[in-house]
Scaffold this active site. Structure first.
Site, PDB file in Angstrom:
ATOM      1  CG  HIS A 123      34.820  39.044  45.081  1.00  0.00           C
ATOM      2  ND1 HIS A 123      36.121  38.604  44.884  1.00  0.00           N
ATOM      3  CD2 HIS A 123      34.080  38.505  44.074  1.00  0.00           C
ATOM      4  CE1 HIS A 123      36.145  37.815  43.808  1.00  0.00           C
ATOM      5  NE2 HIS A 123      34.930  37.750  43.305  1.00  0.00           N
ATOM      6  CB  SER A 134      35.794  37.219  40.161  1.00  0.00           C
ATOM      7  OG  SER A 134      35.502  36.148  41.032  1.00  0.00           O
ATOM      8  CG  ASP A 166      38.347  39.089  47.376  1.00  0.00           C
ATOM      9  OD1 ASP A 166      37.446  38.258  47.585  1.00  0.00           O
ATOM     10  OD2 ASP A 166      38.571  39.565  46.243  1.00  0.00           O
TER      11      ASP A 166
END
Length: 522
Positions: free
Chosen positions: A483, A231, A456
């Site tokens: 995610h 991320s 995502d």
């Protein structure tokens, strides 16, 4: 990535299928870049790993760290301001989980966020990958980045009352709040005062964190860095690769932030992905007779708006007297869209809201929000780091951005109009250190591995493609919803590629894909 006061820990549901791996010969070794003379004393320091007593800053960490002899902690000293290396310093809190077998060295992890504690991430990743060759061959190193957790100075912006207020707003673009210059000034003043002054706020950029990692690499006794970030952690990896390409041995980035998109464009891309997930949730729900969004997926956004927009002016009262606001429902919905496992909670809760019942949604929010609060500085760190990383918007640009976001993701539209949108960082007391721009291609890197999930929501697949090209490395596509995936240990296909690359520096074949097991998504 949207900032939300909710701290939902949503399960990633994914099981695998097939991956073809192609052996790649590592490139010829290049000598790592040496540090500037004025930073040599930081590069020469020796880390003293020992007990983790005193490092926990939240109840979750106290429970996680307590009595675990495998965990070892240390503090790394770095310049607070790299332009003033003889000035004040910061202390980066680190946690090491030694390899279960013969170690190839440390693997530095970045948890994402911004603002997610990295010490905790190392501990939970070690548990998730307990039987993986990765934990067999690497010492996992997690660190609380500048402003986060046990690292000092730590960011602080909000009081206990702020955290407890369901109507408190910490972001003034995607919200129903009509913010003013006074609102942005108050946030800047709170963050400045509670974080120890403007000089501390000015030190909380991702560019500074990337430089900290190179000192960390040297202090760990390594000529080359092994890195895994997911991320927002992919931004840190990309920044490190840009600044220190010759100092990288291996780099895995999972669910990538697009390095070429500026703040507004990146948010629009993310919210387009959230609307896509919302539409998929509505289609899945429509097949059920009791769907809270109705049986017509094409009408689901309107049904959702009709249920939640009135809460912007008249919150719904629960049986215990508490109020359910528009902002609470939208924050929860955004959090839940990350993973199809959570979709029924949204549709069920909305169904009850349409009937005038707030209790279901309040109970779900309570459960997902448990563990957050004033003792956890995630939200303050997220605000302060983003304010240092991103371009600042004028009030006019903020209004335009709100309009773009609501046009892109209409389920989020509060019905209150776009006036009053402001950049939270508008009154920030120090200039930003933007993480942009990036070169089209970073030269001098060894082969890298980018993992990207096709559906995502918060870091769209297009960003993974973009970062893989920028790094000049391999792209492994995970076909499904969710995610981040590599740190979960839940997908044997991803697990195999992850371990083979880190240990043997073999990258997947071009076009390689792992299938994530469908959950509720169609």
């Amino acid at each position: 990535m949207p900032t939300s006061p909710l701290r939902a820990s949503l399960l990633a549901a994914a099981l695998p299928v097939v991956l073809a791996l192609a052996a790649c010969s590592p490139p010829a070794e290049s000598a790592p870049a040496g540090p500037p003379a004025e930073l040599q004393r930081f590069y020469d320091q020796k880390l003293a790993f020992g007990s983790c007593d005193g490092y926990a800053t939240s109840d979750a960490d106290r429970e996680l760290f307590a009595g675990n002899p495998a965990f070892q902690c240390a503090r790394l000293e770095v310049p607070l301001n790299y332009d003033e290396p003889d000035g004040d310093t910061a202390k980066i809190a680190m946690l090491r989980v030694p390899a279960r077998g013969e170690s190839l060295g440390p693997l530095v992890l970045h948890a994402g966020g911004p603002g997610v504690p990295g010490m905790n991430f190392a501990a939970t990743t070690a548990a998730a990958l307990a039987t993986s060759p990765v934990t067999e061959r690497f010492d996992l190193i997690g660190f609380d980045t500048r402003g986060v957790g046990a690292t000092t100075p730590a960011a602080s912006c909000f009081t206990e009352e702020d955290y407890a207020d369901p109507n408190a707003a910490f972001e003034f673009i995607v919200t129903d709040k009509k913010a003013t210059a006074e609102d942005t000034r108050k946030i800047a003043e709170k963050c400045t005062t509670r974080s120890g002054g403007a000089k501390n706020l000015g030190a909380l950029s991702s560019r500074d964190t990337a430089r900290d990692m190179d000192i960390m690499r040297a202090a760990l006794g390594q000529e080359k860095l092994n890195f895994f970030g997911h991320s927002y952690g992919t931004r840190i990896g990309a920044l490190y690769a840009r600044e220190f390409p010759r100092n990288v041995r291996a780099m895995v980035v999972d669910s990538a932030v697009d390095p070429h998109l500026a703040f507004a464009d990146r948010r629009v891309a993310s919210f387009a992905a959230f609307q896509k997930a919302f539409d998929a949730m509505a289609a899945d729900c429509a097949a059920k007779p009791d769907c809270g969004l109705g049986q017509d997926p094409a009408a689901a956004t309107r049904v959702y708006q009709e249920a939640v927009q009135p809460l912007a002016t008249t919150p719904l009262t629960g049986s215990d007297g508490r109020k359910l606001s528009f902002r609470m429902v939208v924050d929860f919905t955004i959090s839940a869209l990350y993973d199809p496992i959570a979709w029924p909670f949204v549709t069920g809760g909305i169904g009850d809201v349409r009937k005038g019942n707030a209790d279901t949604m309040l109970a779900i929010i309570d459960r997902l929000n448990s563990g957050s609060g004033a003792t956890d500085n995630y939200l303050a760190a997220s605000v302060t780091i983003n304010c240092m990383d991103e371009e600042r918007l004028t009030p006019e640009q903020a209004v335009e951005m709100r309009a773009r976001l609501w046009q892109t993701a209409p389920f989020l539209d509060s019905g209150q109009g776009t006036d009053g949108a402001r950049d939270t960082c508008e009154a920030w007391p120090v200039p930003a250190k933007p993480a942009h721009p990036f070169p089209e291609r970073i030269e001098g890197l060894p082969p890298t591995l980018t993992i990207s999930i096709t559906n995502d929501t918060t870091t769209p697949h297009s960003g993974g493609i973009s970062l893989a090209k920028t790094l000049g490395g391999s792209l492994l596509t995970a076909d499904g919803w969710g995610h981040t995936i590599a740190a979960s240990g839940k997908n044997p296909c991803i697990n195999a590629a992850f371990a083979d690359y880190l240990i043997n520096l073999r990258t997947p074949a071009e076009g390689a894909t792992c299938k994530l097991e469908p959950t509720t998504a169609k």
